[in-house]
Design a protein around this motif. Structure first.
Motif, PDB file in Angstrom:
ATOM      1  N   TRP A 109     -78.643  -6.976 -74.241  1.00 46.97           N
ATOM      2  CA  TRP A 109     -80.046  -7.306 -74.008  1.00 46.97           C
ATOM      3  C   TRP A 109     -80.683  -7.839 -75.290  1.00 46.97           C
ATOM      4  CZ3 TRP A 109     -84.209  -4.986 -76.470  1.00 46.97           C
ATOM      5  CH2 TRP A 109     -83.963  -3.794 -77.161  1.00 46.97           C
ATOM      6  N   SER A 153     -83.259 -11.939 -71.740  1.00 44.16           N
ATOM      7  CA  SER A 153     -82.776 -10.608 -72.116  1.00 44.16           C
ATOM      8  C   SER A 153     -82.191  -9.881 -70.912  1.00 44.16           C
ATOM      9  CB  SER A 153     -83.922  -9.793 -72.712  1.00 44.16           C
ATOM     10  OG  SER A 153     -83.494  -8.496 -73.053  1.00 44.16           O
ATOM     11  N   MET A 196     -78.173  -9.034 -70.375  1.00 44.53           N
ATOM     12  CA  MET A 196     -77.755  -7.643 -70.174  1.00 44.53           C
ATOM     13  C   MET A 196     -76.764  -7.518 -69.021  1.00 44.53           C
ATOM     14  SD  MET A 196     -80.299  -4.381 -69.721  1.00 44.53           S
ATOM     15  CE  MET A 196     -80.825  -4.919 -68.085  1.00 44.53           C
ATOM     16  N   GLY A 226     -83.181  -1.640 -72.699  1.00 48.98           N
ATOM     17  CA  GLY A 226     -83.571  -3.020 -72.496  1.00 48.98           C
ATOM     18  C   GLY A 226     -84.626  -3.240 -71.438  1.00 48.98           C
TER      19      GLY A 226
END
Length: 352
Positions: free
Chosen positions: A263, A302, A306, A327
């Protein structure tokens, strides 16, 4: 598929050989055009979740009672990699019912497991087919298989083979070496994941178009179609950049991006892509709009970055949970900040 005696035979079955346990289908060890097209569809995500083969016993070449028995999952990509790696070899293929899931994931989910391996050995009457008592199981299936328990329940000893099916001929000839046991994640292995990740974003992207359009047109006069048509493409562009930053740049640049958690790697590519987009728009957006674009692009990148925690040899289930707990709160905060800044720009900027 072609027809034989009232039933359909899959295209990869060339014929049958008669054995002590009945006829066993012999499969081709080289891909056909149909195989390649199906592989492309699976790799792109179109058929990934519905790509099984019938579990049971198959063979390659002209196996006898001394030929090796190699286990696999009934996910066709796993099955294909196994049979294609055995060109020129003689062997028995024991395909477990993993609900159409690949070996590695099935081992984690408990379908490529001791119980299923024992059941398959018994169902196929393997003890009548071969004179030895050895099973070659993919190394990535090890988390789900207890060799000791398999030996105890059905009398077959489990030997864990190489990680990559391509190494099987060398393994069968000389045994395993360190290179065969090493899990890699090269550029090519990372790039092959990109089409699936992009495919998975298609539905969410189209579902988000209406909310983005409404958000783009929000203002002092509640909603303006003209404003939505003017500002909407900017939001859509930020969304597409976030998808590209997370689903494409993260896997391609993985070793170059700092940090161990995915992330964070997505955070970096999102900030870079969002910042570049803001710069290119230059005077076309206000400060609040620029912050919104940067936050939105970063949140998406992000989150998508992830996703790769579950498709690499770098993490474990507990590692995935660890990343998500850290995250997701930040990703939600960034997305909320993007909405707030965008609305502030609409109202404070005097748009209607």
């Amino acid at each position: 598929m072609h027809e034989r005696a009232g039933y359909a035979i899959c295209h990869y079955v060339t014929d049958f050989i008669e054995t002590a346990v009945g006829p066993v289908p012999r499969v081709a060890t080289s891909p056909t055009l149909s195989d390649r097209l199906q592989t492309m569809a699976a790799r792109s995500g179109l058929s990934r979740d519905n790509y099984p083969v019938t579990p049971g016993l198959y063979c390659v070449g002209n196996p006898d009672r001394d030929a090796p028995v190699l286990a696999s999952a009934n996910f066709k990509l796993s099955f294909d990699h196994l049979r294609w790696s055995l060109a020129g070899e003689d062997g028995w293929l024991l395909v477990l019912d993993t609900r159409g899931i690949n070996v590695w994931c099935a081992a984690g989910k408990g379908t490529f497991a001791t119980e299923e391996l024992v059941r398959s050995v018994r169902a196929c009457g393997l003890e009548k087919l071969v004179g030895h008592r050895q099973l070659i199981v993919p190394q990535l299936g090890a988390p789900g298989v207890s060799g000791l328990q398999v030996k105890k329940e059905c009398g077959f000893k489990v030997t864990f083979g190489p990680i990559r099916a391509a190494d099987l001929p060398k393994f069968l000839a000389k045994g395993a070496d360190e290179e065969m046991r090493e899990a890699t994640f090269s550029l090519g292995e990372r790039a092959v994941l990109i089409p699936v990740e992009l495919y998975l974003t298609i539905k969410p992207f189209f579902l988000a178009l209406l909310p983005l359009f409404l958000l783009a047109g929000a203002g002092p006069g509640f909603f303006s179609l003209a404003t939505a048509l003017e500002r909407g493409p900017v939001l859509i562009g930020a969304t597409l950049l976030g998808i590209g930053a997370g689903a494409i740049l993260v896997p391609l640049l993985l070793p170059l991006l700092p940090g161990r958690q995915f992330w964070i790697k997505g955070l970096i590519t999102g900030l870079g892509s969002g910042g570049l987009y803001w710069y290119l728009l230059s005077g076309g957006v206000s400060l609040a709009e620029g912050v919104a674009i940067l936050s939105w692009c970063t949140a998406i990148a992000s989150y998508l970055g992830m996703n790769f925690t579950g498709t690499t040899p770098f993490t474990s289930p507990s590692g995935v949970e660890y990343e998500m707990r850290r995250g997701i709160p930040l990703q939600i905060s960034l997305a909320m900040a993007a909405v707030v800044c965008w609305l502030l720009a609409s109202f404070l900027g005097g748009r209607s």
